[in-house]
Write an enzyme that holds these catalytic residues in place. Sequence first.
Site, PDB file in Angstrom:
ATOM      1  NE  ARG A  52      -2.505   1.113   3.571  1.00  0.00           N
ATOM      2  CZ  ARG A  52      -3.206   0.915   4.692  1.00  0.00           C
ATOM      3  NH1 ARG A  52      -4.470   0.542   4.624  1.00  0.00           N
ATOM      4  NH2 ARG A  52      -2.653   1.084   5.872  1.00  0.00           N
ATOM      5  CE  LYS A 151      -2.104   4.728   6.781  1.00  0.00           C
ATOM      6  NZ  LYS A 151      -3.096   5.531   7.489  1.00  0.00           N
ATOM      7  CD  GLU A 184     -11.680   6.039   5.405  1.00  0.00           C
ATOM      8  OE1 GLU A 184     -11.222   4.937   5.716  1.00  0.00           O
ATOM      9  OE2 GLU A 184     -11.034   6.885   4.754  1.00  0.00           O
TER      10      GLU A 184
HETATM   11  N1  PXG Z   1      -9.116   4.681   7.239  1.00  0.00           N
HETATM   12  C1  PXG Z   1      -8.194   5.643   7.359  1.00  0.00           C
HETATM   13  C2  PXG Z   1      -8.505   7.006   6.864  1.00  0.00           C
HETATM   14  C3  PXG Z   1      -6.953   5.356   7.941  1.00  0.00           C
HETATM   15  O1  PXG Z   1      -6.034   6.307   8.016  1.00  0.00           O
HETATM   16  C4  PXG Z   1      -7.716   3.082   8.281  1.00  0.00           C
HETATM   17  C5  PXG Z   1      -8.904   3.429   7.663  1.00  0.00           C
HETATM   18  C6  PXG Z   1      -7.530   1.671   8.706  1.00  0.00           C
HETATM   19  O2  PXG Z   1      -6.624   1.019   7.845  1.00  0.00           O
HETATM   20  P1  PXG Z   1      -5.738  -0.206   8.348  1.00  0.00           P
HETATM   21  O3  PXG Z   1      -4.867  -0.521   7.193  1.00  0.00           O
HETATM   22  O4  PXG Z   1      -4.926   0.300   9.526  1.00  0.00           O
HETATM   23  O5  PXG Z   1      -6.653  -1.266   8.715  1.00  0.00           O
HETATM   24  C7  PXG Z   1      -6.705   4.061   8.413  1.00  0.00           C
HETATM   25  C8  PXG Z   1      -5.386   3.740   9.011  1.00  0.00           C
HETATM   26  C9  PXG Z   1      -2.865   6.017  14.142  1.00  0.00           C
HETATM   27  C10 PXG Z   1      -3.340   6.144  12.765  1.00  0.00           C
HETATM   28  O6  PXG Z   1      -1.926   6.725  14.514  1.00  0.00           O
HETATM   29  C11 PXG Z   1      -4.056   5.131  12.162  1.00  0.00           C
HETATM   30  C12 PXG Z   1      -4.496   5.261  10.873  1.00  0.00           C
HETATM   31  C13 PXG Z   1      -4.208   6.418  10.226  1.00  0.00           C
HETATM   32  C14 PXG Z   1      -3.520   7.415  10.832  1.00  0.00           C
HETATM   33  C15 PXG Z   1      -3.056   7.296  12.107  1.00  0.00           C
HETATM   34  O7  PXG Z   1      -3.391   5.194  14.871  1.00  0.00           O
HETATM   35  N2  PXG Z   1      -5.244   4.239  10.337  1.00  0.00           N
END
Ligand code: PXG
Length: 292
Positions: A52, A151, A184
């Site tokens: 990703r 991201k 989301e």
């Molecule tokens: N949506 C968004 C907008 C995200 O940034 C997720 C879903 C979940 O994705 P994953 O791959 O983790 O299942 C994310 C990701 C943190 C932090 O510090 C976590 C995310 C983004 C930014 C900061 O905990 N999660």
Amino acid sequence: MGLLIYLNGKYVTEEEAKISVFDHGLLYGDGVFEGLRSYNGKIFKLDEHLLRLYNSAKAISLEIPLKFEEFKKAVIETVRKNNLKDSYIRIVVTRGVGDLGLDPRKCKKPTIFIIASKIQLYPESLYEKGIDVVTVPTRRNMSETLNPAIKSLNYLNNILAKIEANNSGATEGLILNQFGYVSECTGENIFIIKKNKLITPPISAGALPGITREVVINIGDKIGLEVKEENITRYDIFISDECFLTGTAAEIVPVVKVDGRIIGDGKPGKITLKIRDEFHKIIEEEGIPIYE
Ligand code: PXG
């Protein structure tokens, strides 16, 4: 004891881990990132997170100056050097140092850093009671402007949503896209369960292709649910039997209230808990070993 941080090929102390004020990651949010975890000495879904990262970089025409396998080794080594078994790992690749103009051609070398740190766990009560979510006024970036599937370091859309959720005293903020469909939450994907159906918005609705989301879709298939990626509205959430959020940091969090409407019977749902159990089994079994 401080952390050892990977910075552009070297392992440096926290004090030494500094980047230039001319770095375009800071000046313009021009860069990409990942957040992943290790469980019990194994990094969970490392290849998927790195893929990703490379996809996000490709989408913004940022060439990562490390081969995939080299990057993988650097991540493993960073966790190893910090003697961590359960950790939260942050990977950042910026456009690098340039001048005060935004032209990325002035940035000759991307900045890469990896931080492996202790994981800050969410309080257990969150999972036992479930959380409340509110819809925030800020809409999801349109995919024609800044595609939320990338991201990128440009996370202000999410941060504004988080501020609005905080202001209303809710634990999380639900973000809708410009058409009013659910995208989301601020850092988690969303799922609902209705009868035997497990439904999550498609990536085209403005959701990040979450790694945990993918794991949960596979669990849904495995335990005999009918899994659907389709557009949902707030109404669909209000009348759902169960609702939960997924993300690397939070894992799987039951949602019991949305915009003042109680979801199901107001307690974490049975299927949600079953999916959480399955998820915990998978993180025990899978992962790339750090200490071998
Ligand atoms: N949506 C968004 C907008 C995200 O940034 C997720 C879903 C979940 O994705 P994953 O791959 O983790 O299942 C994310 C990701 C943190 C932090 O510090 C976590 C995310 C983004 C930014 C900061 O905990 N999660």
